[in-house]
Design an enzyme around this catalytic site. Sequence first.
Site, PDB file in Angstrom:
ATOM      1  N   LYS A 106       0.808  -1.215   0.000  1.00 56.09           N
ATOM      2  CA  LYS A 106       0.000   0.000   0.000  1.00 56.09           C
ATOM      3  C   LYS A 106       0.843   1.268   0.000  1.00 56.09           C
ATOM      4  O   LYS A 106       0.307   2.356  -0.177  1.00 56.09           O
ATOM      5  CB  LYS A 106      -0.924   0.017   1.225  1.00 56.09           C
ATOM      6  CG  LYS A 106      -2.213  -0.746   1.035  1.00 56.09           C
ATOM      7  CD  LYS A 106      -3.173  -0.422   2.175  1.00 56.09           C
ATOM      8  CE  LYS A 106      -4.546  -1.016   1.906  1.00 56.09           C
ATOM      9  NZ  LYS A 106      -5.507  -0.656   2.981  1.00 56.09           N
ATOM     10  N   GLU A 107       2.130   1.130   0.245  1.00 54.57           N
ATOM     11  CA  GLU A 107       2.973   2.319   0.321  1.00 54.57           C
ATOM     12  C   GLU A 107       3.799   2.473  -0.956  1.00 54.57           C
ATOM     13  O   GLU A 107       3.295   2.972  -1.956  1.00 54.57           O
ATOM     14  CB  GLU A 107       3.832   2.253   1.582  1.00 54.57           C
ATOM     15  CG  GLU A 107       2.981   2.302   2.860  1.00 54.57           C
ATOM     16  CD  GLU A 107       3.784   2.386   4.126  1.00 54.57           C
ATOM     17  OE1 GLU A 107       4.588   3.335   4.255  1.00 54.57           O
ATOM     18  OE2 GLU A 107       3.626   1.506   5.004  1.00 54.57           O
ATOM     19  N   MET A 108       5.046   2.004  -0.971  1.00 52.32           N
ATOM     20  CA  MET A 108       5.866   2.159  -2.167  1.00 52.32           C
ATOM     21  C   MET A 108       5.775   0.932  -3.089  1.00 52.32           C
ATOM     22  O   MET A 108       6.119   1.007  -4.261  1.00 52.32           O
ATOM     23  CB  MET A 108       7.313   2.452  -1.771  1.00 52.32           C
ATOM     24  CG  MET A 108       7.431   3.774  -0.999  1.00 52.32           C
ATOM     25  SD  MET A 108       9.057   4.058  -0.268  1.00 52.32           S
ATOM     26  CE  MET A 108      10.009   4.505  -1.702  1.00 52.32           C
TER      27      MET A 108
END
Length: 366
Positions: free
Chosen positions: A165-167
Amino acid sequence: MFRFLNLPRLVMTLAILAIAGNVVGRAQQAVDGDDPQAGALRALYAGKPESWPAPRLGEGARFIEFGPLPRLPEATPREKALADIGKRMFDDPALSRSGQIACASCHSPELGMGDGLRTAFGHDRQRGHRNAQSLYTAAWMTPLFWDGRAATLEEQALGPMLDGKEMAGTARLIEARINRDKGYRTAFRAQGGQRRVTLQTAASAIAAFERTLRPPRTRWSRVMERGVAVLTDQELEGLHLFRTKAGCAACHNGPLLSDGQFHNLGISFYGRPREDLGRYDVTGDPADVGRFRTASLLGLSRTAPYMHNGLFPTLEDVVSLYNVGGGKDRTQGRNGVPAPIHDPLLTPLKLTRQERDALVAFLKVL
């Protein structure tokens, strides 16, 4: 001629003028430092922090006296060079799957090393469920993240890079991009590194850069150097409340203004759509349901919004939460997950409006 006077109105006018004069007089006393109550507080806080009034603590509190940040060991030339590489990596979106998200996307120097959002956006504009914590004190804080799942800065640096969900990167993708970059290859080889740069080496560089970060100099820094003379009467009252009636120092203490522990403030939304079980998801300990790490308050006014879920946009909101004794999580367990236990340090404070304003004024000093 006197029959034309409206005596009730005259009496009321004179009373209003008298009250106004008294208010102005007290305000001028405060400005001049002649307010008796303020004078008494200044006498109480005239010395070093260890001589200040004892803090109001409670069950389970671990108090360390206020003080300046301890000096970290001087970085070696190799560590400084590694931090320079890490600074570039921190700003480099190539470490993300999309090539559009960098560490600095959620930790901007212009936004208190956070992102100014309630919760952070990541890969494909997916929204996370937690507020991006400031990195001002990352060099001193362990464990890391709101739930304490990372024991070191190196481990913390890997988390966002590999989180879907982030990088949303992978070791293979990130390593390929780093090793295609001549600048990175040359810089790492100059440090005696391996011929091929690994993801762990990249995490070490980012961690080295994060260890160079420092909280901004604030008026609290000056208090630690010169004493409370730099505070206004209202701010000094707020400091006194912070240590005593408001009980803030039970958790926010020591040089970092954090006890480094985990507490349940009643805002985990247990059993509701925005549920976050916090530390429990890391340890599986029933006592950790809804617990989150105490954030450092250094640089506080630059790091809004507040709490693990960015629930509160202002410091006034935060003070109001504590004033009523915290939030109200559900108290019945469900689906094998035990109910959260409200932290015993949180009780209604019954602060007056003036006291809440003074407390906020002090928090802005930090």
